[in-house]
Design a protein around this motif. Structure first.
Motif, PDB file in Angstrom:
ATOM      1  N   ASP A  97       8.710  21.846 -15.468  1.00 44.31           N
ATOM      2  CA  ASP A  97       9.699  22.837 -15.050  1.00 44.31           C
ATOM      3  C   ASP A  97      10.692  22.286 -14.031  1.00 44.31           C
ATOM      4  N   TYR A  98      10.466  21.060 -13.593  1.00 44.82           N
ATOM      5  CA  TYR A  98      11.321  20.496 -12.542  1.00 44.82           C
ATOM      6  C   TYR A  98      12.729  20.185 -13.039  1.00 44.82           C
ATOM      7  N   THR A  99      13.691  20.627 -12.280  1.00 45.93           N
ATOM      8  CA  THR A  99      15.053  20.091 -12.306  1.00 45.93           C
ATOM      9  C   THR A  99      15.530  20.111 -10.864  1.00 45.93           C
ATOM     10  N   LYS A 100      16.449  19.254 -10.539  1.00 51.28           N
ATOM     11  CA  LYS A 100      16.954  19.222  -9.170  1.00 51.28           C
ATOM     12  C   LYS A 100      17.596  20.552  -8.798  1.00 51.28           C
ATOM     13  N   THR A 101      18.323  21.143  -9.748  1.00 49.64           N
ATOM     14  CA  THR A 101      18.973  22.430  -9.492  1.00 49.64           C
ATOM     15  C   THR A 101      17.943  23.512  -9.196  1.00 49.64           C
ATOM     16  N   TYR A 102      16.862  23.513  -9.972  1.00 49.76           N
ATOM     17  CA  TYR A 102      15.831  24.536  -9.781  1.00 49.76           C
ATOM     18  C   TYR A 102      15.193  24.418  -8.410  1.00 49.76           C
ATOM     19  N   VAL A 103      14.837  23.203  -8.014  1.00 50.13           N
ATOM     20  CA  VAL A 103      14.175  23.017  -6.720  1.00 50.13           C
ATOM     21  C   VAL A 103      15.132  23.362  -5.575  1.00 50.13           C
ATOM     22  N   ARG A 104      16.390  23.022  -5.721  1.00 48.17           N
ATOM     23  CA  ARG A 104      17.366  23.391  -4.688  1.00 48.17           C
ATOM     24  C   ARG A 104      17.478  24.910  -4.569  1.00 48.17           C
ATOM     25  N   SER A 105      17.400  25.602  -5.702  1.00 49.17           N
ATOM     26  CA  SER A 105      17.448  27.066  -5.678  1.00 49.17           C
ATOM     27  C   SER A 105      16.214  27.630  -4.974  1.00 49.17           C
ATOM     28  N   LEU A 106      15.050  27.036  -5.221  1.00 50.19           N
ATOM     29  CA  LEU A 106      13.837  27.468  -4.535  1.00 50.19           C
ATOM     30  C   LEU A 106      13.989  27.300  -3.026  1.00 50.19           C
ATOM     31  N   LYS A 107      14.528  26.193  -2.634  1.00 48.82           N
ATOM     32  CA  LYS A 107      14.766  25.931  -1.208  1.00 48.82           C
ATOM     33  C   LYS A 107      15.698  26.977  -0.618  1.00 48.82           C
ATOM     34  N   GLY A 108      16.717  27.355  -1.398  1.00 48.52           N
ATOM     35  CA  GLY A 108      17.666  28.368  -0.944  1.00 48.52           C
ATOM     36  C   GLY A 108      17.028  29.740  -0.777  1.00 48.52           C
ATOM     37  N   GLY A 144      11.704  13.851  -7.230  1.00 43.25           N
ATOM     38  CA  GLY A 144      12.826  14.764  -7.030  1.00 43.25           C
ATOM     39  C   GLY A 144      12.506  15.897  -6.085  1.00 43.25           C
ATOM     40  N   THR A 145      11.298  16.442  -6.159  1.00 44.22           N
ATOM     41  CA  THR A 145      10.918  17.548  -5.278  1.00 44.22           C
ATOM     42  C   THR A 145      10.838  17.099  -3.837  1.00 44.22           C
ATOM     43  N   LEU A 146      10.285  15.912  -3.608  1.00 45.79           N
ATOM     44  CA  LEU A 146      10.166  15.385  -2.242  1.00 45.79           C
ATOM     45  C   LEU A 146      11.528  15.236  -1.567  1.00 45.79           C
ATOM     46  N   GLU A 147      12.559  14.976  -2.346  1.00 47.34           N
ATOM     47  CA  GLU A 147      13.901  14.827  -1.783  1.00 47.34           C
ATOM     48  C   GLU A 147      14.443  16.145  -1.250  1.00 47.34           C
ATOM     49  N   GLU A 148      14.040  17.262  -1.862  1.00 48.20           N
ATOM     50  CA  GLU A 148      14.574  18.568  -1.489  1.00 48.20           C
ATOM     51  C   GLU A 148      13.627  19.360  -0.583  1.00 48.20           C
ATOM     52  N   ILE A 149      12.343  19.332  -0.892  1.00 53.78           N
ATOM     53  CA  ILE A 149      11.332  20.084  -0.128  1.00 53.78           C
ATOM     54  C   ILE A 149      10.213  19.106   0.224  1.00 53.78           C
TER      55      ILE A 149
END
Length: 399
Positions: A97-108, A144-149
């Motif tokens: 389910d990972y995409t950079k956009t998705y993880v950034r949205s979760l962070k938001g 990718g997740t580690l970069e955002e969260i």
């Protein structure tokens, strides 16, 4: 303080070893979210204004939900509870389910911790576990997740068919190269009624070897401890300051409410007999849940003193800090007579002599070898009392 758990019961497919409640019918997601908001509102009185410390999205596969859908749930929680002091919001995510956009949205959305269900970095092992993602997706999602969260917890499973200690050591070294904040490492367990259990019974798969799993468990403790991870619960390892606040609250018996099909809750409430501790569980059926989300509790139990004693033993021994010595001076134990007290002392002595348990000034603590048998050891201390016919407290749990 209290916690909130959201059981998101949707999955793309069944994992052979999983016995959690789920459904693959994703056409009901929007109906589920609408029902969930009703259940949240109906249960808000059960925490009696306690501020919320943690929120946890589990499942199932919470990462199947879109940011918009997750936002609706968080808004419902914010309206029903005091969430201004929330320190940790965790979402379980599958690598596919990972995409950079998705993880950034979760962070938001304020989600600040991801529990990533990698299970393995090896392709053959992932196929044995019937996981949807590939080894390549496991690496990509982690990086990718580690970069955002940065606060990422990794789930790994050991002891699968034909897996050797060398194979497992390679998995551990792989994960350590990323140095995540938290690692959950579970031995493969054959749960009744799972597809794995059926395959083993038909001799289409081999059962896990307990001795090999024990060696892997001890190797995990040794390897991760050397790298600065604290083995704070049987299956959980964290760097300082990064233990799971939500799961630790379960083990500390801090109140929490569970929402969604099959979710569990633990809270206290005033009754005609005084303050009572309640454990409750929701019905394990999405269709039934959708019909009456405001009346979702299927079973509830008022804990007796003997239940509370046994829980403290079980949950305490699973943690690195162990159980307080003072528990063996509790009124419930003192009231059972000298023979029971003597048997408890003899059991403590037996486990200490065998090297399964140690003691310090205030606690009894399991050794690494003891932690491999934590639940079995705990059972040796459980008390049993006849339950009075009128022990159930009849009280409404929903508004």
């Amino acid at each position: 303080m209290a916690g909130l758990y959201l059981h998101i019961p949707f999955c793309r497919r069944r994992c052979h070893y999983c016995d959690f409640y789920f459904t693959t019918n994703q056409t009901l997601v929007d109906d589920f979210i609408s029902a969930l908001t009703l259940e949240i509102d109906s249960k808000k009185h059960l925490l009696q204004g306690l501020p919320i410390q943690t929120i946890y999205f589990g499942g199932g596969t919470p990462s199947l939900l879109s940011p918009t859908q997750l936002s609706k749930i968080l808004q419902a929680l914010n309206q029903a509870f005091e969430t201004s002091k929330v320190a940790e919001i965790t979402l379980e995510m599958n690598p596919e389910d990972y995409t950079k956009t998705y993880v950034r949205s979760l962070k938001g959305l304020g989600i600040n911790r991801i529990s990533l269900g990698i299970q393995s970095f090896e392709e053959p092992k992932l196929k044995l576990l019937s996981r949807e993602h590939s080894a390549k997706q496991a690496f990509l999602s982690l990086e990718g997740t580690l970069e955002e969260i940065p606060n990422v917890s990794i789930d790994l499973i050991f002891g699968t068919e034909n897996e050797t200690l060398d194979h497992w050591n390679h998995e551990l070294q792989t994960i350590l190269s990323y140095h995540p904040k938290h690692i959950s490492a579970y031995s493969l367990t054959v749960e009744p009624k799972t597809l794995l259990a059926k395959l083993i019974s038909r001799r289409l798969r081999k059962a896990p070897k307990e001795e090999v799993q024990r060696e892997m468990f001890l190797q995990t403790i040794s390897t991760l401890s050397t790298e600065g991870y604290h083995h704070y619960e049987v299956s959980n390892y964290g760097l300082a300051g990064f233990y799971s606040k939500h799961n630790r609250a379960y083990w500390e018996r801090i109140p929490y409410l569970g929402f969604g099909p099959s979710a569990h809750s633990y809270f206290t409430m005033d009754t005609s007999n005084g303050r009572a501790e309640i454990r409750a569980s929701n019905q394990a059926s999405l269709l039934s849940y959708l019909k009456s989300p405001s009346d979702s509790i299927d079973l509830s139990e008022t804990l007796l003193p003997v239940d509370i004693f046994n829980e403290k033993i079980l949950l305490g021994l699973r943690q690195s800090k162990g159980i307080e010595k003072a528990i063996f001076n509790s009124p419930i134990l003192m009231g059972l007579g000298e023979q029971i007290q003597l048997e408890i002392l003899q059991t403590l002595s037996r486990f200490i002599s065998a090297g399964f348990m140690k003691e310090n000034e205030t606690h009894f603590v399991l050794s690494s070898e003891g932690l491999a048998l934590a639940d079995s050891i705990a059972e040796e201390f459980f008390l049993e009392l006849p339950i009075p016919e009128n022990s159930e407290i009849n009280t409404s749990l929903s508004t």
